[in-house]
Design a protein around this motif. Structure first.
Motif, PDB file in Angstrom:
ATOM      1  N   GLY A   3       1.115  -1.843   0.313  1.00  0.00           N
ATOM      2  CA  GLY A   3      -0.196   0.029  -0.327  1.00  0.00           C
ATOM      3  C   GLY A   3       0.753   1.247  -0.073  1.00  0.00           C
ATOM      4  O   GLY A   3      -0.033   2.306   0.246  1.00  0.00           O
ATOM      5  N   ILE A   4       2.447   1.177   0.070  1.00  0.00           N
ATOM      6  CA  ILE A   4       3.187   2.881  -0.003  1.00  0.00           C
ATOM      7  C   ILE A   4       3.065   2.678  -1.520  1.00  0.00           C
ATOM      8  O   ILE A   4       3.391   2.068  -2.300  1.00  0.00           O
ATOM      9  N   GLU A   5       3.023   4.110  -1.449  1.00  0.00           N
ATOM     10  CA  GLU A   5       3.120   4.715  -2.560  1.00  0.00           C
ATOM     11  C   GLU A   5       4.191   4.761  -3.813  1.00  0.00           C
ATOM     12  O   GLU A   5       4.853   4.797  -3.151  1.00  0.00           O
ATOM     13  N   ASN A   6       4.354   4.193  -5.025  1.00  0.00           N
ATOM     14  CA  ASN A   6       4.944   4.201  -5.531  1.00  0.00           C
ATOM     15  C   ASN A   6       6.026   2.995  -5.362  1.00  0.00           C
ATOM     16  O   ASN A   6       7.307   2.662  -5.431  1.00  0.00           O
ATOM     17  N   THR A   7       5.681   1.899  -4.580  1.00  0.00           N
ATOM     18  CA  THR A   7       5.804   0.497  -4.123  1.00  0.00           C
ATOM     19  C   THR A   7       5.753  -0.546  -5.536  1.00  0.00           C
ATOM     20  O   THR A   7       4.071  -0.792  -5.781  1.00  0.00           O
ATOM     21  N   VAL A   8       6.739  -1.828  -6.337  1.00  0.00           N
ATOM     22  CA  VAL A   8       6.110  -2.773  -6.064  1.00  0.00           C
ATOM     23  C   VAL A   8       6.668  -4.221  -6.246  1.00  0.00           C
ATOM     24  O   VAL A   8       7.686  -4.108  -5.056  1.00  0.00           O
ATOM     25  N   MET A   9       5.515  -4.845  -6.216  1.00  0.00           N
ATOM     26  CA  MET A   9       5.075  -5.950  -5.499  1.00  0.00           C
ATOM     27  C   MET A   9       5.856  -7.375  -6.218  1.00  0.00           C
ATOM     28  O   MET A   9       5.839  -6.612  -7.526  1.00  0.00           O
ATOM     29  N   VAL A  10       6.565  -8.018  -5.782  1.00  0.00           N
ATOM     30  CA  VAL A  10       7.812  -9.278  -6.921  1.00  0.00           C
ATOM     31  C   VAL A  10       7.909  -9.861  -5.325  1.00  0.00           C
ATOM     32  O   VAL A  10       8.062 -10.816  -4.893  1.00  0.00           O
ATOM     33  N   ASN A  11       7.163 -11.188  -6.740  1.00  0.00           N
ATOM     34  CA  ASN A  11       6.485 -12.423  -5.845  1.00  0.00           C
ATOM     35  C   ASN A  11       7.961 -13.648  -6.351  1.00  0.00           C
ATOM     36  O   ASN A  11       8.315 -14.193  -7.714  1.00  0.00           O
TER      37      ASN A  11
ATOM     38  N   SER B 278       8.623   6.732 -12.073  1.00  0.00           N
ATOM     39  CA  SER B 278       7.918   5.947 -11.161  1.00  0.00           C
ATOM     40  C   SER B 278       7.273   4.513 -12.025  1.00  0.00           C
ATOM     41  O   SER B 278       7.826   4.602 -13.129  1.00  0.00           O
ATOM     42  N   ALA B 279       6.996   3.481 -11.343  1.00  0.00           N
ATOM     43  CA  ALA B 279       6.663   2.276 -11.596  1.00  0.00           C
ATOM     44  C   ALA B 279       5.993   1.569 -10.584  1.00  0.00           C
ATOM     45  O   ALA B 279       5.489   1.868  -9.226  1.00  0.00           O
ATOM     46  N   LYS B 280       4.108   0.489 -11.569  1.00  0.00           N
ATOM     47  CA  LYS B 280       3.214   0.812 -10.516  1.00  0.00           C
ATOM     48  C   LYS B 280       3.412  -0.374 -10.702  1.00  0.00           C
ATOM     49  O   LYS B 280       2.221  -1.391  -9.176  1.00  0.00           O
ATOM     50  N   VAL B 281       3.572  -0.946 -12.185  1.00  0.00           N
ATOM     51  CA  VAL B 281       3.597  -3.302 -11.869  1.00  0.00           C
ATOM     52  C   VAL B 281       4.332  -4.276 -12.204  1.00  0.00           C
ATOM     53  O   VAL B 281       4.638  -4.386 -11.403  1.00  0.00           O
ATOM     54  N   ASP B 282       5.318  -3.079 -12.554  1.00  0.00           N
ATOM     55  CA  ASP B 282       6.149  -4.265 -12.609  1.00  0.00           C
ATOM     56  C   ASP B 282       7.977  -3.093 -12.265  1.00  0.00           C
ATOM     57  O   ASP B 282       8.150  -2.208 -12.935  1.00  0.00           O
ATOM     58  N   ILE B 283       9.125  -3.348 -12.184  1.00  0.00           N
ATOM     59  CA  ILE B 283      10.000  -3.043 -11.710  1.00  0.00           C
ATOM     60  C   ILE B 283      10.976  -2.328 -13.238  1.00  0.00           C
ATOM     61  O   ILE B 283      11.463  -1.246 -13.062  1.00  0.00           O
ATOM     62  N   PHE B 284      10.419  -3.256 -13.970  1.00  0.00           N
ATOM     63  CA  PHE B 284      11.168  -2.834 -15.514  1.00  0.00           C
ATOM     64  C   PHE B 284       9.826  -2.566 -16.781  1.00  0.00           C
ATOM     65  O   PHE B 284      10.137  -1.892 -17.504  1.00  0.00           O
ATOM     66  N   ASP B 285       8.841  -1.036 -15.565  1.00  0.00           N
ATOM     67  CA  ASP B 285       7.729  -0.384 -15.708  1.00  0.00           C
ATOM     68  C   ASP B 285       8.491   0.444 -16.908  1.00  0.00           C
ATOM     69  O   ASP B 285       9.121   1.359 -16.728  1.00  0.00           O
ATOM     70  N   GLY B 286       7.820   0.635 -18.441  1.00  0.00           N
ATOM     71  CA  GLY B 286       8.444   1.207 -19.376  1.00  0.00           C
ATOM     72  C   GLY B 286       9.859   1.756 -20.069  1.00  0.00           C
ATOM     73  O   GLY B 286      10.292   1.937 -20.901  1.00  0.00           O
ATOM     74  N   ILE B 287       9.858   0.287 -19.711  1.00  0.00           N
ATOM     75  CA  ILE B 287      11.827   0.033 -20.641  1.00  0.00           C
ATOM     76  C   ILE B 287      11.548  -0.924 -21.669  1.00  0.00           C
ATOM     77  O   ILE B 287      10.915  -2.078 -21.247  1.00  0.00           O
ATOM     78  N   ASP B 288      12.265  -0.965 -22.880  1.00  0.00           N
ATOM     79  CA  ASP B 288      12.048  -1.796 -23.617  1.00  0.00           C
ATOM     80  C   ASP B 288      12.815  -2.358 -23.632  1.00  0.00           C
ATOM     81  O   ASP B 288      14.030  -2.545 -23.361  1.00  0.00           O
ATOM     82  N   THR B 289      13.067  -4.031 -23.126  1.00  0.00           N
ATOM     83  CA  THR B 289      13.882  -4.960 -22.567  1.00  0.00           C
ATOM     84  C   THR B 289      13.484  -6.519 -24.455  1.00  0.00           C
ATOM     85  O   THR B 289      14.866  -7.638 -23.581  1.00  0.00           O
TER      86      THR B 289
END
Length: 830
Positions: free
Chosen positions: A219-227, A276-287
């Motif tokens: 719930g912390i703003e601008n925090t991404v969760m990774v399993n 900022s990143a909302k879903v994935d730590i690589f949001d917006g990065i073309d890999t």
């Protein structure tokens, strides 16, 4: 090209290879991947993303994150550890300082073998526990270490940076402060412009903070969760299982844990700076390969290879892999093109089952000596590779060989050549120059950041197949057969022509009598002859001044004895052992570090002994010492003339304690010696009957005995004095420990190293007497570092002061004070 120019070029090549590919710098031949690993490597060829994790010490890294990003997401992943753990303690042995730093470097590299991340370091020295970042920066030099982090960022060019957010230690806080600053500075061409002759400015997309705590992050703003708890069927393990294997390599710290084999394991990453990143730590990065101009075709071919890969016959993929190489050769040389081409070479080698090794006839040689090398290549595929060229570390090379590698037919090539006279010895690069107070001195910019040296010798093999040129670097090794372990390898070493080992690193002169100092001289070449001597100040006399020596055989050893006569008055000095052969001087020791969980390590420190003429009075003669996790105090006490008996578990149960003037427990003995649980009543009975027991520090969380002392006390994890120059106050200046048999003054606390003490007591029974108080800046006085109590006819002393560092360092006052502790039971009240 002269040798010096070659080495400059060679270091740059190694630097580039380290950037582009996780170069195997170990003794073993280059690893051939199995089919499961090959599929992961193929998938990784098609992922163009990178993550850099930054932490302060060995063991601070999040191994679950490293393996998840490297093996799970297939990102190029690296761990940047600011220090090598030089100030830490050793659960396995007595190594300290640079030696524990060497061990922990290798423990990190063993961990990286499991999680397949890369490893980097800064020049920062771990100088022990630090409570505040200001003290840390005073030792390290803030700008120096910041520049190193920037350098690694510019070399590695991560899309994402992760900072290990943790407190409780000044080094941790310093790392947390430096990482976001380096995130910005790396992209600024005005910051550290001297680096730009090798690298370009680099701005990562964002930097995250990752804490040890897993709960409370949602719930912390601008925090991404990774399993990070996912299961990888190609590896038959979850990422948390692999992470546990990696973390268990920190054996000098006892960090083996249960594996987490099931369920979700959430990690949380909060954005500290950048986009900022909302879903994935690589949001917006073309890999994908679309990030490389003209690279889409490479991605298309790789996708086809991945989809059609046959784990039963990996070699079927070789034609398409060569097509990928052809496409890469059409593209402009860039960061990702060069990285992926090196990875591709490794995949092609593994698909072909191509075995390459370079074996020396001996495990070491000295500059000027001749060595013999046998190169063996075995191609286990139907595709006929051709050997075009072999280069031997730039010394000599064989060109236009045109030797065919047929399926499963070994090709061997023998070569004999002489090592140049000015070839460098196999010294860890960060130990070649004298360090500053808190940082290693490294004059070659391209070496900064590397985890370890490039191999002393590498054989560079150029192959061709269907018009493609493939280049491989194979470290030179020595191979032998162990009847239990089987086939073993060790790195080829370049040693000085002779090495000099002093049996003692500290020699204490408690009176005016002379002492013998023994020098063990070993020849690392055949037919070595010259003279040996001990050099020191004029007021220290050596007899004889010089001794001639002659060796016929390699590895032959001889011992030489010098009589050392101390000055009349108190003095400290350093004596250096030196050999001279044909006008060339040698003054290096040979130190081998060997533990089962790491590769054997060697280094060559200056061959020296600290000599101290003491003003000291000593009582008693025979001591019992119960070793804990390992220290060198028994050697120091023998230096004073004590008969020190090391008490093993059997002796603890059977020996007559009354024969000892004092019994001393080593550091963390109550954490590591289970037998003490059963022997403690007998030891306290010894005290009650008139004996003296000295208990050195123990950790509170894992004590094996609940009643260490005759009366209760509480050990603190936090209470310590980390500043080795912190003022010392005498609570009762007339106390016997401060006056008998040696009168202790403030001078006795000068020259201490690393810390005053650790794991002080916070509470204690009123029957205990406190002796000293000290404190770090802006903290209250701490009196729990030394407690004294009479119990029956005897004396019990608990001391958390860091004698285990001071005595091996030859601190004069530490010897005087420790003798007072030993003599405490002989005080008659006068």
């Amino acid at each position: 090209m002269n040798l010096k120019e070659y080495f400059k070029k060679y270091i740059v090549i190694i630097f580039v290879l380290t950037l582009l590919f996780n170069v195997n710098t170990k003794a073993q031949p280059v690893e051939i991947l199995n089919s499961g690993e090959l599929q992961i490597a193929l998938q990784k060829l098609n992922v163009l993303g990178s993550v850099l994790y930054i932490a302060a010490h060995p063991d601070d890294e999040n191994t679950e994150a490293l393996v998840y990003f490297s093996k799970g997401k297939k990102y190029r992943t690296a761990n940047l550890t600011l220090t090598r753990g030089d100030g830490g303690q050793n659960l396995l042995g007595s190594e300290k300082g640079v030696e524990i730093g060497i061990i922990r470097t290798q423990e990190l590299l063993e961990g990286r073998k499991s999680d397949k991340a890369e490893q980097f370091f800064t020049r920062a020295i771990d100088f022990g526990y630090s409570k505040i970042p200001e003290e840390t920066f005073k030792f390290w030099g803030r700008e120096k270490i910041l520049s190193d982090i920037v350098w690694v960022i510019r070399k590695f060019r991560p899309d994402i940076i992760i900072s290990r957010n943790s407190g409780g230690h000044g080094h941790h806080t310093a790392a947390t402060l430096l990482a976001p600053e380096a995130f910005k500075a790396a992209g600024d061409p005005n910051k550290y412009p001297e680096q730009l002759q090798y690298v370009q400015p680099w701005q990562a997309k964002r930097i995250f903070g990752n804490s040890f705590r897993r709960s409370g992050q949602q719930g912390i703003e601008n925090t991404v969760m990774v399993n990070v708890g996912e299961y990888n069927p190609l590896l038959s393990k979850s990422y948390t299982e692999i992470a546990a294997e990696s973390r268990a390599m920190h054996k000098t710290q006892g960090l083996g844990f249960f594996s987490v084999r099931w369920g979700t394991r959430n990690d949380y990453y909060n954005v500290l700076d950048g986009e900022s990143a909302k879903v994935d730590i690589f949001d917006g990065i073309d890999t994908t390969w679309d990030r490389v101009p003209g690279g889409r075709e490479v991605g298309r071919i790789l996708s086809n290879i991945i989809n059609s890969f046959d784990p039963q016959e990996p070699s079927k993929s070789i034609p398409q892999l060569l097509a990928v190489n052809s496409e890469l050769n059409k593209l402009d040389k860039s960061y990702w093109v060069e990285i992926k081409q090196q990875e591709l070479f490794h995949v092609i080698q593994s698909c072909a089952g191509l075995w390459m090794e370079a074996i020396s006839n001996d495990n070491s040689a000295a500059p000027g000596d001749e060595i013999r090398i046998r190169i063996t290549l075995v191609n286990r595929a139907d595709y006929p590779f051709q050997i075009e060229k072999i280069d031997y570390s730039g010394i000599i090379s064989d060109s236009d060989l045109d030797i065919s590698l047929k399926n499963n037919e070994a090709v061997t090539i023998d070569k004999t050549f002489r090592i140049p006279e000015d070839y460098p010895i196999s010294q860890p690069y960060w130990l070649k120059e004298e360090p500053s107070l808190g940082a290693f001195s490294i004059s070659e910019q391209t070496l900064i950041g590397l985890a370890e040296n490039p191999p002393s010798f590498s054989v560079n093999i150029t192959l061709s197949i269907d018009g493609n040129i493939l280049e491989y670097s194979v470290p030179l090794s020595f191979r032998w057969r162990d009847r239990v372990e089987g086939e073993l390898y060790s790195p080829f070493e370049v040693r000085p022509n002779v090495t000099l080992n002093l049996e003692e690193k500290v020699c204490i002169f408690p009176d005016d009598n002379s002492k013998e100092i023994k020098v063990n001289l070993m020849s690392n070449s055949e037919n070595a002859a010259g003279e040996i001597r001990l050099k020191g100040p004029d007021n220290w006399k050596m007899k004889p001044e010089r001794i001639p020596f002659s060796f016929e055989n390699k590895y032959e050893e001889k011992q030489f004895i010098f009589e050392v006569i101390p000055p009349k008055d108190f003095d400290e000095a350093v004596l250096v052992a030196e050999a001279e052969i044909n006008g060339k001087k040698f003054d290096r020791d040979f130190v081998e570090i060997s533990y089962p969980h790491i590769d054997r390590q060697v280094y060559f420190p200056l061959s020296q002994v600290k000599v101290v003429k003491l003003d000291i009075e000593k009582l008693g003669s025979k001591l019992g010492y119960i070793m804990g996790s390992g220290d060198e105090i028994p050697d120091g006490l023998r230096n004073l003339g004590y008969d020190v008996v090391l008490l093993d578990d059997e002796m603890l149960g059977n020996v007559d304690f009354s024969q000892f003037d004092a019994i001393i427990t080593g550091i963390r003995a109550y954490n590591t010696r289970e037998q003490l649980i059963y022997t403690q009543p007998k030891i306290l009975e010894y005290v009650e009957n008139g004996g003296t027991l000295i208990v050195q520090y123990t950790r509170p969380s894992a004590s094996l005995s609940r009643e260490i002392g005759p009366y209760p006390f509480t050990i603190s994890r936090q209470d310590r004095v980390s500043d080795e120059t912190a003022p010392i106050s005498f609570i009762d200046p007339e106390h016997q420990l401060l006056n008998f048999p040696n009168r202790i003054t403030q001078r006795d606390f000068e020259g201490w190293v690393q810390e005053r003490g650790l794991y002080f007591l916070t509470q204690w029974d009123e029957k205990y007497e406190t002796i000293l108080s000290s404190h770090d800046p802006n903290e209250p006085d701490r009196e729990g570092g030394m407690l004294f109590a009479r119990y029956g006819k005897g004396v019990f002393i608990y001391t958390a002061y860091a004698w285990f560092r001071q005595l091996p360092a030859g601190v004069p006052g530490a010897y005087r004070f420790f003798v007072n502790l030993i003599s405490a039971g002989k005080y008659d009240g006068k």
